[in-house]
Design a protein around this motif. Structure first.
Motif, mmCIF file in Angstrom:
data_model
loop_
_atom_site.group_PDB
_atom_site.id
_atom_site.type_symbol
_atom_site.label_atom_id
_atom_site.label_comp_id
_atom_site.label_asym_id
_atom_site.label_seq_id
_atom_site.Cartn_x
_atom_site.Cartn_y
_atom_site.Cartn_z
ATOM 1 N N LEU A 5 -7.913 -55.662 -23.107
ATOM 2 C CA LEU A 5 -7.960 -57.059 -22.654
ATOM 3 C C LEU A 5 -8.586 -57.968 -23.708
ATOM 4 O O LEU A 5 -8.120 -59.086 -23.939
ATOM 5 C CB LEU A 5 -8.758 -57.176 -21.351
ATOM 6 N N ASP A 7 -8.660 -57.273 -26.849
ATOM 7 C CA ASP A 7 -7.721 -57.231 -27.965
ATOM 8 C C ASP A 7 -6.651 -58.310 -27.771
ATOM 9 O O ASP A 7 -6.211 -58.957 -28.712
ATOM 10 C CB ASP A 7 -7.067 -55.841 -27.999
ATOM 11 N N ALA A 8 -6.258 -58.515 -26.535
ATOM 12 C CA ALA A 8 -5.156 -59.428 -26.258
ATOM 13 C C ALA A 8 -5.606 -60.847 -25.914
ATOM 14 O O ALA A 8 -4.954 -61.815 -26.301
ATOM 15 C CB ALA A 8 -4.308 -58.876 -25.114
ATOM 16 N N PHE A 9 -6.704 -60.969 -25.176
ATOM 17 C CA PHE A 9 -7.065 -62.300 -24.664
ATOM 18 C C PHE A 9 -8.480 -62.758 -25.026
ATOM 19 O O PHE A 9 -8.710 -63.926 -25.259
ATOM 20 C CB PHE A 9 -6.988 -62.328 -23.129
ATOM 21 N N PHE A 10 -9.407 -61.828 -24.982
ATOM 22 C CA PHE A 10 -10.816 -62.255 -25.016
ATOM 23 C C PHE A 10 -11.514 -61.783 -26.284
ATOM 24 O O PHE A 10 -12.495 -61.060 -26.242
ATOM 25 C CB PHE A 10 -11.527 -61.752 -23.755
ATOM 26 N N ASP A 11 -10.966 -62.209 -27.419
ATOM 27 C CA ASP A 11 -11.521 -61.778 -28.703
ATOM 28 C C ASP A 11 -12.988 -62.143 -28.842
ATOM 29 O O ASP A 11 -13.765 -61.423 -29.449
ATOM 30 C CB ASP A 11 -10.707 -62.371 -29.852
#
Ligand code: SF4
Lengths: 240, 470
Positions: A5, A7-11
């Motif tokens: 998650l 990795d995709a949205f919440f860097d």
């Protein structure tokens, strides 16, 4: 382990984890080949696929360094779910060893490093949602203690704190009505305390709750606990 | 593609029913917490101990069952075994018929629901009345219980008052005391005329053969006081090793079920009336019922047989609270039912209930309240795996196919590429989302903006910086 998650949205959550650990003098290694802990397939009942992903993760995180995850849910997957998925497999011992090295970040700070309070300042009324997968682990107490110890923070108690937010991975899409109703109940009890921030150790719960709230027209001010800790201070405390 | 059946049921559920269920179960959870932890601060270790005792009993069930049978026979009772529902019903019918009994009272027993005893006996012309108030109302309405402890949690008192009016028990009056009084008056006559009484048993001690029956209304005692014949239907998993274990179980049962230190009536019955006793049934028959239990015992979910039917797991379950007990299409609802119903259905009918284990966000609240510490979420997961392996269609309604995602998750290069590509195109790569299809997510919620791979980039740069500090 950054979680799929983040990795995709919440860097920024992964980054906050990285920054806090470094500020404590810890070297952070980010294996490039990491993907996911395997939980989606595991919870979805596709254990054969889950085992393939778990084995990949095992491979990526060889060695004996602690594995730190900014998610109570992915941590629990590593030290509980993965063991269940491998209970009849010959590589169970490796999975157990992997699980034993895995920590949710706040649990690690509080119980791994023994940090008792957090310096810095944040003038805010904070509601904390304990994610269900951290039940019975050190995480809920760790978040309350660390976030609660920041100068200026007022912790708020909302009703029925033990109730699930309704995310539950694939549950959220295969049971959209129940999941939505559960989330709205949670939002109502949180909002009743008028928080400046809703904090959790799992972005999945927050993504679901804020997604529902935004759909209702008024977003929730959400933050991961590790972002709160990072933002509260820049200078590190000394670790015992 | 349709949503899961339980979700559809919850969506269609009458608002009044949902409010009753939600309110009743939330109140039950709160009362349990106050009373259990107020009285027993170490309740969690007691739950673990009770779980171990029940697990031990199950693992030596052959031995304990034999011991219980011997004791009961010594005590003067007759012991019968029923392999399945049909044989259990038949045995009850035969016992009644041979003794010329037509009128029967029955106190609450879940196993009788499983075997559909009421329907069987009614079809055969017997006059059976349920004596637990909740079950009595269910019987009048031709309904089914929706909770193991509070069978009418889905009804409110105005509905009950209407039922009473319709069944000739007085004019419409929804005052609870009036309802109870009317039921009592009706029941008294039945107690006096019935010659046989059927009960269940909450526990059976293998050491003494004692049956332990708890009620809050004393209805089981009333039933037995007037009857010549006592027939107890007992699931074979109800055993505990000894009388001493009963104290632990009873301490946990009342508090977990209804937030009471002890249920109002607790009976211990070891056999038929003794010569010196002034009343009580002359005959006692204990029918040990299998009905799918041995198959469950042989499965990797045998822990569910520890269950003492307290209902705490359904009270606390957020899915049960939204959907009500009837959503589970089986005798046992909630987290207990989601595990037990597919198992009791047996391998032949497992597929029919294979969606039930999916009806959970795996929040674990059920395990946390269970007085015998059943790891319900783990069992739900094992059953999901089984449903998947056996390709049970009900489990797949609306379920995203996770194979593409798993492929991606074990191919790091493809994973990274997919993150980056999507980032560049500013789209969400569908195969990437473990909870897709996307529309299902966004029908209820917004999706945060895609930031695939950003942290990786940052971390790589940070590493470079650290390696070459300028
Ligand atoms: S599974 Fe546990 S909590 Fe649920 S009814 Fe049975 S004993 Fe009670």
């Amino acid at each position: 382990m950054m979680t799929c998650l983040c990795d995709a949205f919440f860097d920024d959550v992964a980054r906050a984890t990285h920054e806090v650990l470094e500020s404590l003098g810890i070297e952070v290694i980010v294996p490039e080949s990491q993907t996911c802990c395997g939980q989606p397939a595991f919870n979805g009942g596709d254990w054969a696929s889950a085992r393939q992903v778990i084995r990949h993760t095992l491979n990526v995180f060889q060695g004996d360094c602690p594995i730190i995850v900014p998610s109570g849910s992915c941590a629990a997957m590593s030290f509980h779910g993965a063991l269940l998925a491998h209970e009849k497999e010959t590589d169970l011992p490796q999975v157990q060893a992997f699980g034993a090295r895995t920590w949710e970040i706040c649990d690690f700070l509080r119980n791994g490093l023994g940090i008792e309070s957090w310096e810095g300042r944040l003038d805010a009324r904070v509601a904390i949602h304990s994610s269900c997968h951290s039940r019975g682990t050190g995480t809920p107490e760790a978040i309350r203690t660390l976030v609660g110890s920041i100068a200026g923070v007022t912790l708020l108690d909302f009703t029925q704190p033990e109730q699930c937010c309704g995310f539950g991975g694939t549950f959220s899409v295969t049971f959209p009505h129940i999941s939505g109703s559960m989330g709205r109940l949670k939002i109502d009890s949180v909002r009743a305390t008028h928080p400046d921030l809703l904090v959790s150790g799992d972005m999945s719960c927050l993504m679901h709750l804020n997604g529902l709230a935004e759909k209702q027209g008024s977003p929730l001010p959400v933050k991961h606990a590790i972002q709160v800790l990072r933002d509260a201070r820049v200078t590190p405390v000394t670790v015992q | 593609m349709s949503h899961q059946q339980i979700d559809q049921f919850a969506h269609r559920l009458d608002k009044g029913v949902r409010d009753s269920v939600l309110g009743g179960s939330a109140a039950g959870t709160e009362k349990r917490r106050q009373v259990l932890f107020g009285d027993l601060p170490n309740a969690d270790s007691l739950r673990a101990l009770a779980g171990r005792i029940k697990q031990h009993t199950l693992e030596h069930l052959d031995r304990y069952l034999e011991a219980a049978e011997e004791r009961l026979i010594d005590n003067g009772a007759k012991v019968h075994f029923a392999w399945d529902a049909a044989s259990a019903c038949q045995q009850v019918e035969t016992l009644l018929r041979e003794r010329g009994v037509r009128q029967v009272t029955k106190s609450k027993t879940m196993v009788s629901e499983e075997i559909e005893l009421n329907r069987h006996l009614a079809e055969k012309g017997f006059d059976l009345v349920e004596t637990d108030l909740g079950e009595f109302i269910v019987q009048l309405d031709g309904d089914h219980p929706s909770h193991v402890v509070k069978p009418i949690i889905h009804k409110n008192r105005s509905q009950i008052a209407k039922t009473f009016e319709r069944c000739g028990l007085g004019d419409y009056n929804d005052d609870p005391e009036t309802i109870t009084r009317r039921a009592r008056e009706y029941m008294r006559r039945k107690y006096l005329s019935a010659e046989a009484s059927i009960t269940g048993a909450n526990f059976v001690s293998a050491e003494s053969g004692r049956l332990c029956i708890v009620t809050n209304e004393g209805n089981s005692r009333f039933g037995l006081a007037g009857a010549r014949v006592h027939i107890a239907l007992v699931g074979i998993e109800k055993l505990v090793p000894d009388d001493r274990s009963l104290s632990l179980m009873l301490n946990l049962l009342g508090r977990s079920a209804t937030g009471q230190n002890l249920t109002v009536y607790t009976e211990f019955i070891r056999g038929p009336r003794q010569p010196e006793a002034i009343s009580g049934p002359e005959e006692m028959h204990v029918i040990f019922v299998n009905a799918g239990r041995t198959e469950t015992l042989a499965s990797d979910c045998r822990e569910i047989l520890r269950c003492i039917r307290c209902g705490a797991c359904m009270n606390v379950c957020p899915v049960y609270r939204q959907s009500s007990g009837h959503a589970y299409r089986s005798v046992y609802p909630g987290p207990l039912g989601a595990v037990l119903s597919p198992l009791l259905a047996g391998s032949a009918r497992f597929a029919e209930f294979a969606d039930l284990p999916k009806a959970s966000s795996l929040c674990g609240a059920c395990n946390e309240v269970c007085p015998v510490d059943i790891p319900i979420p783990d069992l739900l997961l094992r059953l999901r795996d089984r449903a998947h392996r056996e390709h049970a269609p009900a489990a797949f309604d609306d379920a995203p196919n996770l194979k593409p995602w798993a492929m991606l998750a074990k191919s790091p290069a493809a994973w990274r590429m997919s993150l980056r590509a999507a980032n560049m195109l500013n789209i969400v790569p569908l195969g990437f989302l473990p909870f897709g299809p996307l529309g299902r997510w966004t029908s209820q919620r917004t999706l945060p903006s895609w930031r695939g791979g950003r942290y990786r980039q940052w971390a790589a740069e940070r590493k470079k910086q650290k390696n070459n500090p300028s």
